[in-house]
Write a protein that holds these residues in place. Structure first.
Motif, PDB file in Angstrom:
ATOM      1  N   ALA A  79     -14.918  26.691 -36.926  1.00  0.00           N
ATOM      2  CA  ALA A  79     -15.331  27.298 -35.814  1.00  0.00           C
ATOM      3  C   ALA A  79     -16.475  29.083 -36.283  1.00  0.00           C
ATOM      4  N   LEU A  80     -17.166  28.636 -35.142  1.00  0.00           N
ATOM      5  CA  LEU A  80     -18.273  29.108 -35.121  1.00  0.00           C
ATOM      6  C   LEU A  80     -18.953  30.882 -34.042  1.00  0.00           C
ATOM      7  N   ALA A  81     -18.006  30.863 -33.142  1.00  0.00           N
ATOM      8  CA  ALA A  81     -18.697  31.839 -32.126  1.00  0.00           C
ATOM      9  C   ALA A  81     -17.594  31.407 -31.148  1.00  0.00           C
ATOM     10  N   THR A  82     -17.150  33.165 -30.206  1.00  0.00           N
ATOM     11  CA  THR A  82     -16.391  32.920 -29.703  1.00  0.00           C
ATOM     12  C   THR A  82     -16.890  34.308 -28.331  1.00  0.00           C
ATOM     13  N   GLY A  83     -16.795  33.751 -27.410  1.00  0.00           N
ATOM     14  CA  GLY A  83     -17.152  34.777 -26.154  1.00  0.00           C
ATOM     15  C   GLY A  83     -17.086  35.007 -24.860  1.00  0.00           C
ATOM     16  N   GLN A  84     -17.179  35.800 -23.821  1.00  0.00           N
ATOM     17  CA  GLN A  84     -17.401  35.650 -22.561  1.00  0.00           C
ATOM     18  C   GLN A  84     -18.287  35.084 -21.500  1.00  0.00           C
ATOM     19  N   LEU A  85     -18.433  34.509 -20.488  1.00  0.00           N
ATOM     20  CA  LEU A  85     -19.652  33.832 -19.673  1.00  0.00           C
ATOM     21  C   LEU A  85     -18.932  34.657 -18.623  1.00  0.00           C
ATOM     22  N   LYS A  86     -20.584  35.276 -17.553  1.00  0.00           N
ATOM     23  CA  LYS A  86     -20.187  35.518 -16.453  1.00  0.00           C
ATOM     24  C   LYS A  86     -20.251  34.639 -15.444  1.00  0.00           C
ATOM     25  N   ALA A  87     -19.986  34.716 -14.129  1.00  0.00           N
ATOM     26  CA  ALA A  87     -20.211  33.300 -13.177  1.00  0.00           C
ATOM     27  C   ALA A  87     -21.427  33.470 -13.416  1.00  0.00           C
ATOM     28  N   LYS A  88     -22.315  32.382 -13.433  1.00  0.00           N
ATOM     29  CA  LYS A  88     -23.474  32.006 -13.228  1.00  0.00           C
ATOM     30  C   LYS A  88     -24.357  32.867 -14.003  1.00  0.00           C
ATOM     31  N   ALA A  89     -23.727  32.466 -15.394  1.00  0.00           N
ATOM     32  CA  ALA A  89     -24.388  33.298 -16.202  1.00  0.00           C
ATOM     33  C   ALA A  89     -25.306  31.797 -17.937  1.00  0.00           C
ATOM     34  N   ALA A  90     -25.601  31.707 -18.552  1.00  0.00           N
ATOM     35  CA  ALA A  90     -25.897  31.295 -19.773  1.00  0.00           C
ATOM     36  C   ALA A  90     -25.787  32.190 -20.974  1.00  0.00           C
ATOM     37  N   SER A  91     -24.956  30.710 -22.143  1.00  0.00           N
ATOM     38  CA  SER A  91     -24.222  32.156 -23.336  1.00  0.00           C
ATOM     39  C   SER A  91     -25.803  32.224 -24.075  1.00  0.00           C
ATOM     40  N   THR A  92     -26.099  33.083 -25.232  1.00  0.00           N
ATOM     41  CA  THR A  92     -27.075  33.052 -26.091  1.00  0.00           C
ATOM     42  C   THR A  92     -26.937  31.761 -27.069  1.00  0.00           C
ATOM     43  N   PRO A  93     -27.991  31.269 -27.458  1.00  0.00           N
ATOM     44  CA  PRO A  93     -28.011  30.117 -28.416  1.00  0.00           C
ATOM     45  C   PRO A  93     -26.654  29.679 -29.295  1.00  0.00           C
ATOM     46  N   LEU A  94     -26.093  29.424 -29.405  1.00  0.00           N
ATOM     47  CA  LEU A  94     -24.814  28.903 -30.026  1.00  0.00           C
ATOM     48  C   LEU A  94     -24.837  28.688 -31.393  1.00  0.00           C
ATOM     49  N   SER A  95     -25.749  27.839 -31.652  1.00  0.00           N
ATOM     50  CA  SER A  95     -25.953  26.771 -32.272  1.00  0.00           C
ATOM     51  C   SER A  95     -28.032  26.269 -32.918  1.00  0.00           C
ATOM     52  N   HIS A  96     -28.457  25.795 -33.711  1.00  0.00           N
ATOM     53  CA  HIS A  96     -29.539  24.664 -33.449  1.00  0.00           C
ATOM     54  C   HIS A  96     -29.592  23.718 -34.647  1.00  0.00           C
ATOM     55  N   LEU A  97     -29.842  22.614 -33.308  1.00  0.00           N
ATOM     56  CA  LEU A  97     -29.677  21.271 -34.613  1.00  0.00           C
ATOM     57  C   LEU A  97     -31.634  20.544 -34.365  1.00  0.00           C
ATOM     58  N   HIS A  98     -31.862  19.755 -35.371  1.00  0.00           N
ATOM     59  CA  HIS A  98     -33.137  19.633 -35.917  1.00  0.00           C
ATOM     60  C   HIS A  98     -32.980  18.284 -35.239  1.00  0.00           C
ATOM     61  N   LEU A  99     -34.117  17.319 -34.366  1.00  0.00           N
ATOM     62  CA  LEU A  99     -34.214  16.438 -33.537  1.00  0.00           C
ATOM     63  C   LEU A  99     -34.341  15.061 -35.230  1.00  0.00           C
ATOM     64  N   LYS A 100     -34.374  15.312 -35.752  1.00  0.00           N
ATOM     65  CA  LYS A 100     -35.131  14.773 -37.603  1.00  0.00           C
ATOM     66  C   LYS A 100     -33.481  14.166 -38.135  1.00  0.00           C
ATOM     67  N   ASP A 101     -31.942  15.371 -37.849  1.00  0.00           N
ATOM     68  CA  ASP A 101     -31.104  15.146 -38.342  1.00  0.00           C
ATOM     69  C   ASP A 101     -30.506  14.958 -37.700  1.00  0.00           C
ATOM     70  N   PHE A 102     -30.809  13.801 -36.184  1.00  0.00           N
ATOM     71  CA  PHE A 102     -29.520  13.840 -35.839  1.00  0.00           C
ATOM     72  C   PHE A 102     -28.268  12.249 -35.679  1.00  0.00           C
ATOM     73  N   GLU A 103     -28.954  12.072 -36.611  1.00  0.00           N
ATOM     74  CA  GLU A 103     -27.852  10.769 -36.773  1.00  0.00           C
ATOM     75  C   GLU A 103     -26.844  11.829 -38.285  1.00  0.00           C
ATOM     76  N   GLN A 104     -26.966  13.124 -38.012  1.00  0.00           N
ATOM     77  CA  GLN A 104     -25.705  13.708 -38.964  1.00  0.00           C
ATOM     78  C   GLN A 104     -25.509  15.198 -38.307  1.00  0.00           C
ATOM     79  N   TRP A 105     -25.827  15.231 -36.950  1.00  0.00           N
ATOM     80  CA  TRP A 105     -25.294  16.331 -36.229  1.00  0.00           C
ATOM     81  C   TRP A 105     -23.880  16.186 -36.395  1.00  0.00           C
ATOM     82  N   PRO A 106     -23.396  17.917 -35.761  1.00  0.00           N
ATOM     83  CA  PRO A 106     -21.585  16.935 -36.190  1.00  0.00           C
ATOM     84  C   PRO A 106     -21.437  17.040 -34.486  1.00  0.00           C
ATOM     85  N   ALA A 107     -20.123  16.710 -34.469  1.00  0.00           N
ATOM     86  CA  ALA A 107     -19.555  16.846 -32.943  1.00  0.00           C
ATOM     87  C   ALA A 107     -19.182  18.277 -33.157  1.00  0.00           C
ATOM     88  N   VAL A 108     -19.454  18.786 -31.498  1.00  0.00           N
ATOM     89  CA  VAL A 108     -18.801  20.402 -31.164  1.00  0.00           C
ATOM     90  C   VAL A 108     -17.433  20.337 -30.131  1.00  0.00           C
TER      91      VAL A 108
END
Length: 400
Positions: free
Chosen positions: A162-191
């Motif tokens: 577990a990495l993050a939790t929060g609450q979103l209002k209607a018509k809203a976006a969260s802050t970045p929950l994680s960052h992923l690199h395209l060069k490591d695409f094959e090692q990306w985790p399932a979210v």
């Protein structure tokens, strides 16, 4: 510090973005958005937005249009510079060509019909937005009329974190929950997202929605399109293709009653009542109506016993028959289990300190005990105990 914060290294001038929290004291930082390095939190300092604006170079002035050559200049020479506040002189319209109608007869151009953009889809979305050519920021988008409580985690090799939790209002976006690199695409985790929608004064409750999203190259690169809420291009995945079912109050009441019935223990019959019931079932006499039988009182939990102040971990103290029939690995496991049990009982009974006698030997048991003590947050400190009495074969542990 959180994921997405811009930071600077204390030991240099490099700046970067926190892309992942590795543990309580270690984070992953993307330097110049090209490569990532693990850095201790105490070696980082956050960069405020005001600091960036103060030290950033001013934007360059827009380039002036190039002047034409003398051949393209009008016969009257270069016009005089226009004074400030004076309206620019209107240039005369060009003369009409032969056979062409004049300006009065010219038809005004029709404005092009603006095509309205397609409406954004309703729902909850996972959006991966380019923060750099090779770095993607992961956001949760709520394009619904309800608020959403969410949890976010990642699954790698069958293990969830577990990495993050929060609450979103209607018509809203969260802050970045994680960052992923395209060069490591094959090692990306399932979210993994857990989503619970609610709306104040609504007449419907909804069940918890759990969504696991993995990434495949065949579908990832075709998912890029304009994202709702943030208005940017993103790799977009809808999390509520199958919305959470509405909860029926009647079914909730039935489920609650079933849980209560399952938790109620069955009545216990004593020997006399069991004999009467057995004879009645055999047909000797009719079954009498028994009085209400009180359930048996629950057995009290066993009290936790504090370990001795000096706890001996030698194998002959833990096992009467000694080390007979045990391998070295089994002996070490038995000693560590006894150590963990004694430490947990000492913490539960609020002991101030305890001494573990582990002996000198080859040092394997001592190293493993010290490793576990260094990771326990309930330990004040530990040290070698009374060398004149135990030598180097005992450790004093002071508890919080």
């Amino acid at each position: 510090m959180n994921v997405g914060d811009r930071v600077r290294l204390l030991t240099g001038t490099e700046e970067g973005i926190i892309t992942r929290l590795l543990d309580s004291e270690l984070v992953e930082v993307a330097i110049d958005n090209d490569f990532t390095i693990p850095v201790l939190l105490r070696e980082l300092v956050p960069v405020a937005a005001e600091e960036g604006n103060a030290f950033r170079r001013p934007a360059p002035e827009p380039a002036r249009p190039a002047t034409g050559s003398k051949k393209n200049k009008p016969a009257g020479g270069q016009p005089k510079a226009q004074r400030p506040g004076q309206p620019a002189p209107a240039s005369p319209p060009p003369p009409p060509r032969p056979g062409q109608p004049g300006p009065s007869a010219a038809m005004p151009p029709r404005p092009a019909a603006a095509t309205p953009p397609p409406p954004a889809a309703k729902g909850l979305f996972l959006a991966l937005v380019h923060q750099a050519p090779e770095l993607l920021a992961l956001h949760l988008l709520n394009n619904t009329e309800a608020e959403v409580v969410f949890t976010y985690g990642e699954e790698r090799a069958g293990k969830y974190r577990a990495l993050a939790t929060g609450q979103l209002k209607a018509k809203a976006a969260s802050t970045p929950l994680s960052h992923l690199h395209l060069k490591d695409f094959e090692q990306w985790p399932a979210v993994v997202f857990q989503l619970l929608s609610f709306k104040l004064n609504a007449d419907t409750a909804y069940d918890l929605l759990t969504k696991r999203q993995s990434f495949k190259a065949s579908t990832f690169y075709t998912s890029r399109r304009p994202a709702p809420v943030i208005g940017k291009e993103a790799y977009l995945f809808q999390l509520d293709e199958r919305p959470a079912p509405a909860l029926n109050p009647e079914k909730l009441a039935q489920a609650e009653a079933a849980l209560e019935a399952a938790a109620t223990p069955a009545p216990v019959l004593d020997t006399k009542q069991a004999s009467v019931l057995q004879k009645a079932l055999a047909g000797d006499k009719p079954l009498p109506v028994p009085a209400a039988i009180a359930p048996a009182p629950p057995k009290p939990a066993a009290a936790i016993v504090a370990p001795p102040h000096e706890f001996d971990l030698h194998i002959e103290k833990l096992r009467p028959e000694g080390a007979e029939g045990l391998s070295n690995t089994a002996m070490l496991r038995l000693q560590l289990d006894a150590f963990e049990d004694a430490l947990s009982r000492a913490l539960a009974t609020n002991m101030h300190e305890i001494i573990f006698i582990h002996g000198a030997g080859n040092g394997t048991l001592r190293k493993e005990i010290h490793r576990q003590l260094s990771r326990n947050k309930d330990i004040k400190f530990f040290e070698e105990a009374q060398k004149e009495k135990f030598g180097y074969g005992a450790t004093l542990v002071r508890l919080k």
